[in-house]
Design an enzyme around this catalytic site. Sequence first.
Site, PDB file in Angstrom:
ATOM      1  N   CYS A 256       0.693  -1.029   0.093  1.00  8.98           N
ATOM      2  CA  CYS A 256       0.402   0.022   0.234  1.00  8.98           C
ATOM      3  C   CYS A 256       1.215   1.109  -0.101  1.00  8.98           C
ATOM      4  O   CYS A 256       0.332   2.038  -1.172  1.00  8.98           O
ATOM      5  CB  CYS A 256      -0.817   0.230   0.774  1.00  8.98           C
ATOM      6  N   ARG A 324       5.467  -8.089  -0.373  1.00 15.10           N
ATOM      7  CA  ARG A 324       5.178  -7.476  -1.502  1.00 15.10           C
ATOM      8  C   ARG A 324       5.466  -6.271  -0.604  1.00 15.10           C
ATOM      9  O   ARG A 324       5.715  -5.718  -0.422  1.00 15.10           O
ATOM     10  CB  ARG A 324       3.751  -6.901  -1.801  1.00 15.10           C
TER      11      ARG A 324
HETATM   12  C1  UGA Z   1      -1.475   0.152   5.597  1.00 15.23           C
HETATM   13  C2  UGA Z   1      -2.002   1.631   6.200  1.00 15.23           C
HETATM   14  O1  UGA Z   1      -1.686   1.409   7.361  1.00 15.23           O
HETATM   15  C3  UGA Z   1      -3.598   1.358   6.568  1.00 15.23           C
HETATM   16  O2  UGA Z   1      -4.462   2.021   7.457  1.00 15.23           O
HETATM   17  C4  UGA Z   1      -4.438   0.928   5.464  1.00 15.23           C
HETATM   18  O3  UGA Z   1      -5.723   0.277   5.692  1.00 15.23           O
HETATM   19  C5  UGA Z   1      -3.346  -0.107   4.204  1.00 15.23           C
HETATM   20  O4  UGA Z   1      -2.382   0.199   4.039  1.00 15.23           O
HETATM   21  C6  UGA Z   1      -3.538  -0.467   2.529  1.00 15.23           C
HETATM   22  O5  UGA Z   1      -3.827   1.019   1.901  1.00 15.23           O
HETATM   23  O6  UGA Z   1      -4.782  -0.880   2.337  1.00 15.23           O
HETATM   24  P1  UGA Z   1      -0.532  -2.208   5.830  1.00 15.23           P
HETATM   25  O7  UGA Z   1       0.246  -1.551   5.055  1.00 15.23           O
HETATM   26  O8  UGA Z   1      -1.115  -3.094   5.801  1.00 15.23           O
HETATM   27  O9  UGA Z   1      -1.561  -0.589   5.816  1.00 15.23           O
HETATM   28  O10 UGA Z   1       0.982  -1.627   6.720  1.00 15.23           O
HETATM   29  P2  UGA Z   1       1.423  -1.582   7.879  1.00 15.23           P
HETATM   30  O11 UGA Z   1       0.659  -1.453   9.516  1.00 15.23           O
HETATM   31  O12 UGA Z   1       0.997   0.300   7.951  1.00 15.23           O
HETATM   32  O13 UGA Z   1       3.248  -0.795   7.921  1.00 15.23           O
HETATM   33  C7  UGA Z   1       3.528  -0.648   6.277  1.00 15.23           C
HETATM   34  C8  UGA Z   1       5.291  -0.625   6.682  1.00 15.23           C
HETATM   35  O14 UGA Z   1       5.645   0.471   7.550  1.00 15.23           O
HETATM   36  C9  UGA Z   1       5.572  -1.362   7.516  1.00 15.23           C
HETATM   37  O15 UGA Z   1       6.631  -2.169   6.622  1.00 15.23           O
HETATM   38  C10 UGA Z   1       5.807  -1.512   8.555  1.00 15.23           C
HETATM   39  O16 UGA Z   1       7.476  -2.564   8.871  1.00 15.23           O
HETATM   40  C11 UGA Z   1       6.162  -0.032   8.666  1.00 15.23           C
HETATM   41  N1  UGA Z   1       6.061   0.444  10.037  1.00 15.23           N
HETATM   42  C12 UGA Z   1       5.040   0.976  10.704  1.00 15.23           C
HETATM   43  C13 UGA Z   1       7.221   0.680  10.877  1.00 15.23           C
HETATM   44  O17 UGA Z   1       8.141   0.842  10.305  1.00 15.23           O
HETATM   45  N2  UGA Z   1       7.472   1.423  12.273  1.00 15.23           N
HETATM   46  C14 UGA Z   1       5.992   1.648  12.539  1.00 15.23           C
HETATM   47  O18 UGA Z   1       5.383   2.352  13.816  1.00 15.23           O
HETATM   48  C15 UGA Z   1       4.887   0.952  11.881  1.00 15.23           C
END
Ligand code: UGA
Length: 425
Positions: A256, A324
């Site tokens: 995403c 991905r």
């Molecule tokens: C993200 C959004 O958080 C959702 O709200 C949204 O609905 C979704 O995209 C989407 O558009 O469908 P997601 O991709 O499942 O969700 O994952 P996240 O938990 O947001 O993490 C994204 C990235 O940020 C990952 O690589 C994760 O490791 C990283 N991350 C997240 C960090 O490095 N630090 C953090 O504190 C949080």
Amino acid sequence: MSKIGVIGIGYVGLTTALGFASRGNLVTCIDIDIERIDKLKLGISPIVESGLDELLRSCSLAHSITFQSFFDETIGELDFIILCVPTPQNQDGTADMSSIRSAIHSLSPFLHKQTIIITKSTVPVGSTKIIEELLPPGSMGVVSNPEFLREGSAIHDFLHPDRIVIGSDDRDSAARVAELYCDFQSPIVLTDPATAETIKYVANAFLATKLSFVNAIAALSEAVGANIEHLTTAVGLDKRIGADFLQPGPGWGGSCFPKDTAALIKIAERHGYDFSFLKSVIQINEEQFTRVFNKVAGLLSGSLKSKKIAVWGLTFKAETDDIRDSPALKIVRLLLNSGAHISAFDPTVRSTLKNFEEVDVSSSPIAACEKADLLLVTTEWKTFSEQIPNSIGKQMALRNVVDSRNILDPPKWKQAGFIYRGIGR
Ligand code: UGA
């Protein structure tokens, strides 16, 4: 009880379908992937997601969910059709709308005039209007209802959303969609379609910004000798900033954030705005992959040729099997290009990965470390923080560890003779 059709049974589609089925609706799932549908009929989920298997079983037993790979006259009996098909990124960063067009084309011959089409797929601003034009004359207005669920906690996020966004120019359609969520205890934001579509991109762009910011601050912390954990705790206690999404890491990824930030830049460009701010957010993220790579190279005195590196974690984050746009794989690619040998372990990746055939996929964290010169932690799986440093060290040629998720306990690893490098700590 409403009759709902969900088209596109990926992460968002399956979660949405099960969520609504578990709330007393009758849900028909349609996906052109016959193999996926056949497996779902047998109760086999195509994705790893907490609580999903149980919900799939209970909804299937209750006959509140059914699966099919074709469009037929049953479409005409539905109150709502929710579009959850993928909108992947084109070469130029725009979103590919071909699956949306194809779904509309397939369902249109069977569509009842009162059926409301809802878009949950993340679509470029203006798409709701385009979809309306693709539908047969006299159809109901299309409603944009973006989804904000996270992989790994998708079911929980669907059932307990922070907000529900409903974008429509037609008050009746908006009211009927709001009714669908009547027993959800979440605020509803009623707006027009263009705003609803933009909200989705802005939410993801803001979260990505927060992460690039914290990763940049981690780099600054290293330079000035500050501790990123104390820093983010203190800063996050400011209610205006908030404690969530302040965990530095190897860079952000997944299906995403990279796609949606690139698409938002394109949307802005098409409307005459140069979103240089968001371009910097992406650039800082790219730099983060290189920063982790440099930490590895720094510990192994430069040349990585023929060095063996154990990598813990291949998925883009923990609690998912999704690779991905995984930051782990971006860093693995940099390491492979420098001549390193990689042996990796991930709890949900059990076989060789396409385009990464040279990576040895190990059966356990400890097996991955055999004769390794360095251990690199790239995904925050809990099992990694539970490993015993000395047992790991005994397997390795050299005791070096780069913890790009800050999940290991540095004193413990240092005590076991490891040279430890984290992010901003
Ligand atoms: C993200 C959004 O958080 C959702 O709200 C949204 O609905 C979704 O995209 C989407 O558009 O469908 P997601 O991709 O499942 O969700 O994952 P996240 O938990 O947001 O993490 C994204 C990235 O940020 C990952 O690589 C994760 O490791 C990283 N991350 C997240 C960090 O490095 N630090 C953090 O504190 C949080």
